[in-house]
Design an enzyme around this catalytic site. Structure first.
Site, PDB file in Angstrom:
ATOM      1  CB  SER A  38      57.540  57.006  57.985  1.00  0.00           C
ATOM      2  OG  SER A  38      56.715  57.039  56.844  1.00  0.00           O
ATOM      3  CE1 TYR A  61      61.974  59.002  54.919  1.00  0.00           C
ATOM      4  CE2 TYR A  61      59.917  57.822  54.542  1.00  0.00           C
ATOM      5  CZ  TYR A  61      60.628  58.824  55.186  1.00  0.00           C
ATOM      6  OH  TYR A  61      59.995  59.637  56.104  1.00  0.00           O
ATOM      7  CE  LYS A 102      61.870  58.161  58.515  1.00  0.00           C
ATOM      8  NZ  LYS A 102      62.175  59.057  59.644  1.00  0.00           N
TER       9      LYS A 102
HETATM   10  N1  LIG Z   1      56.769  64.991  55.580  1.00  0.00           N
HETATM   11  C1  LIG Z   1      56.303  63.754  55.544  1.00  0.00           C
HETATM   12  O1  LIG Z   1      55.401  63.416  54.757  1.00  0.00           O
HETATM   13  C2  LIG Z   1      56.841  62.725  56.520  1.00  0.00           C
HETATM   14  C3  LIG Z   1      56.124  61.536  56.683  1.00  0.00           C
HETATM   15  C4  LIG Z   1      56.604  60.576  57.570  1.00  0.00           C
HETATM   16  C5  LIG Z   1      57.755  60.820  58.297  1.00  0.00           C
HETATM   17  N2  LIG Z   1      58.449  61.981  58.101  1.00  0.00           N
HETATM   18  C6  LIG Z   1      59.663  62.177  58.887  1.00  0.00           C
HETATM   19  O2  LIG Z   1      59.569  63.389  59.597  1.00  0.00           O
HETATM   20  C7  LIG Z   1      60.887  63.863  59.899  1.00  0.00           C
HETATM   21  C8  LIG Z   1      60.979  65.341  59.538  1.00  0.00           C
HETATM   22  O3  LIG Z   1      60.860  65.447  58.123  1.00  0.00           O
HETATM   23  P1  LIG Z   1      60.152  66.671  57.395  1.00  0.00           P
HETATM   24  O4  LIG Z   1      58.929  66.159  56.769  1.00  0.00           O
HETATM   25  O5  LIG Z   1      60.089  67.839  58.284  1.00  0.00           O
HETATM   26  O6  LIG Z   1      61.211  66.874  56.231  1.00  0.00           O
HETATM   27  P2  LIG Z   1      62.068  68.107  55.757  1.00  0.00           P
HETATM   28  O7  LIG Z   1      61.198  69.299  55.650  1.00  0.00           O
HETATM   29  O8  LIG Z   1      62.787  67.617  54.552  1.00  0.00           O
HETATM   30  O9  LIG Z   1      63.084  68.328  56.973  1.00  0.00           O
HETATM   31  C9  LIG Z   1      64.092  67.385  57.240  1.00  0.00           C
HETATM   32  C10 LIG Z   1      64.804  67.815  58.497  1.00  0.00           C
HETATM   33  O10 LIG Z   1      65.814  66.859  58.801  1.00  0.00           O
HETATM   34  C11 LIG Z   1      67.073  67.530  58.904  1.00  0.00           C
HETATM   35  N3  LIG Z   1      68.124  66.676  58.361  1.00  0.00           N
HETATM   36  C12 LIG Z   1      68.095  65.976  57.197  1.00  0.00           C
HETATM   37  N4  LIG Z   1      69.244  65.304  57.029  1.00  0.00           N
HETATM   38  C13 LIG Z   1      70.025  65.607  58.107  1.00  0.00           C
HETATM   39  C14 LIG Z   1      71.329  65.231  58.512  1.00  0.00           C
HETATM   40  N5  LIG Z   1      72.094  64.414  57.764  1.00  0.00           N
HETATM   41  N6  LIG Z   1      71.812  65.713  59.687  1.00  0.00           N
HETATM   42  C15 LIG Z   1      71.057  66.549  60.433  1.00  0.00           C
HETATM   43  N7  LIG Z   1      69.807  66.953  60.115  1.00  0.00           N
HETATM   44  C16 LIG Z   1      69.314  66.483  58.960  1.00  0.00           C
HETATM   45  C17 LIG Z   1      66.920  68.810  58.093  1.00  0.00           C
HETATM   46  O11 LIG Z   1      67.806  69.777  58.591  1.00  0.00           O
HETATM   47  P3  LIG Z   1      68.476  70.932  57.678  1.00  0.00           P
HETATM   48  O12 LIG Z   1      67.760  72.186  58.068  1.00  0.00           O
HETATM   49  O13 LIG Z   1      69.911  70.907  58.053  1.00  0.00           O
HETATM   50  O14 LIG Z   1      68.256  70.566  56.247  1.00  0.00           O
HETATM   51  C18 LIG Z   1      65.460  69.176  58.329  1.00  0.00           C
HETATM   52  O15 LIG Z   1      65.292  69.904  59.517  1.00  0.00           O
HETATM   53  C19 LIG Z   1      61.850  62.986  59.094  1.00  0.00           C
HETATM   54  O16 LIG Z   1      62.394  61.999  59.950  1.00  0.00           O
HETATM   55  C20 LIG Z   1      60.932  62.340  58.059  1.00  0.00           C
HETATM   56  O17 LIG Z   1      61.437  61.115  57.586  1.00  0.00           O
HETATM   57  C21 LIG Z   1      58.011  62.943  57.239  1.00  0.00           C
END
Ligand SMILES: NC(=O)c1ccc[n+]([C@@H]2O[C@H](COP(=O)([O-])OP(=O)(O)OC[C@H]3O[C@@H](n4cnc5c(N)ncnc54)[C@H](OP(=O)(O)O)[C@@H]3O)[C@@H](O)[C@H]2O)c1
Length: 230
Positions: free
Chosen positions: A130, A141, A145
């Protein structure tokens, strides 16, 4: 450079959000099969998407996944979570749990699949960090990261000898459930995923997906006050 055409890919958290976009972009680039995990997997309509159960915080769950996925060329450590409130507003146990999921989860999966990648010629590992690996103010968080960034950089050294490309992905707000409640400008997950595909094809080590991310990486060489989120 990593060949995507005909590749078998694992995307953790691949059934929604960014993970779903990664899976779609990799199929579009010619991947043969994408194993997409969720804690409670749901059926997929595209037969090239294979849903599997994974809890990244659980050693046994990772071991079960490794038994179910004998062949993989690209591992995308996308699964991640967040918790509200600052570092002083959470119990240490809650912070430790987040680190276990966001940092050690990626390590568990990489340890489980590194021998498979080696056997298949090297392949790639993609870790999703991130902009908050660098910018301050995101509590536990951000700690997770920053640690994941370091983990990725060390894994890149350790996996170099087996020819595995390691890509670290940095991004700001992106339109997924994680930041659904925030009324701010957001990246399109498809745009982030397209940049990751390009980095794999070009053999690059890092993706800086947006302007805010490029700004904060540059700010690392300036005063520490410049790392505060506005
Ligand atoms: N969205 C943003 O603004 C943003 C910015 C920077 C980085 N990120 C990073 O991008 C990545 C994807 O996030 P997203 O934005 O797509 O968020 P999201 O929509 O909340 O999805 C999170 C994903 O992680 C999985 N997950 C969470 N906890 C888990 C666990 N304990 N074991 C296995 N799977 C788990 C969830 O699976 P389930 O289907 O089982 O819930 C889901 O597929 C993350 O690493 C996040 O930190 C996101």
């Amino acid at each position: 450079m990593t060949e995507i055409k005909g590749a078998r890919v694992l995307v953790t958290g691949g059934q929604r959000g960014l993970g779903k976009a990664f899976a779609a972009a990799l199929l579009e680039a010619g991947a043969e099969t994408v194993y997409v995990t969720a804690r409670r997997p749901r059926p997929e309509t595209d037969p090239r998407l294979v849903p599997l159960a994974l809890e990244v915080g659980d050693d046994a769950s990772v071991a079960r996944l490794a038994e179910q996925v004998p062949d993989v060329d690209i591992v995308v450590n996308n699964a991640g979570a967040t918790i509200p409130n600052g570092l002083l507003g959470n119990d240490v146990a809650e912070v430790a749990h987040l680190l276990d999921v966001n940092v050690l989860g990626a390590l568990r999966v990489t340890q489980a699949f590194a021998p498979v990648l080696a056997r298949r010629g090297g392949g790639a590992v993609v870790n999703v960090h991130s902009v908050l690996s660098w910018a301050s103010g995101a509590g536990a968080y951000g700690v997770s990261k920053a640690a994941l960034w370091s983990l990725t950089n060390s894994l890149r050294h350790e996996l170099a000898s087996q020819g595995t490309q390691v890509v670290g992905v940095h991004l700001g707000y992106t339109d997924t459930d994680m930041v659904r409640a925030l009324d701010v400008p957001k990246n399109d997950p498809r745009d982030v995923a397209a940049q990751v595909v390009e980095a794999l094809l070009k053999g690059e080590s890092e993706v800086l997906a947006d302007e805010v991310t490029r700004h904060f990486k540059a700010a690392l060489s300036g005063p520490v006050e410049g790392l505060a989120v506005a």
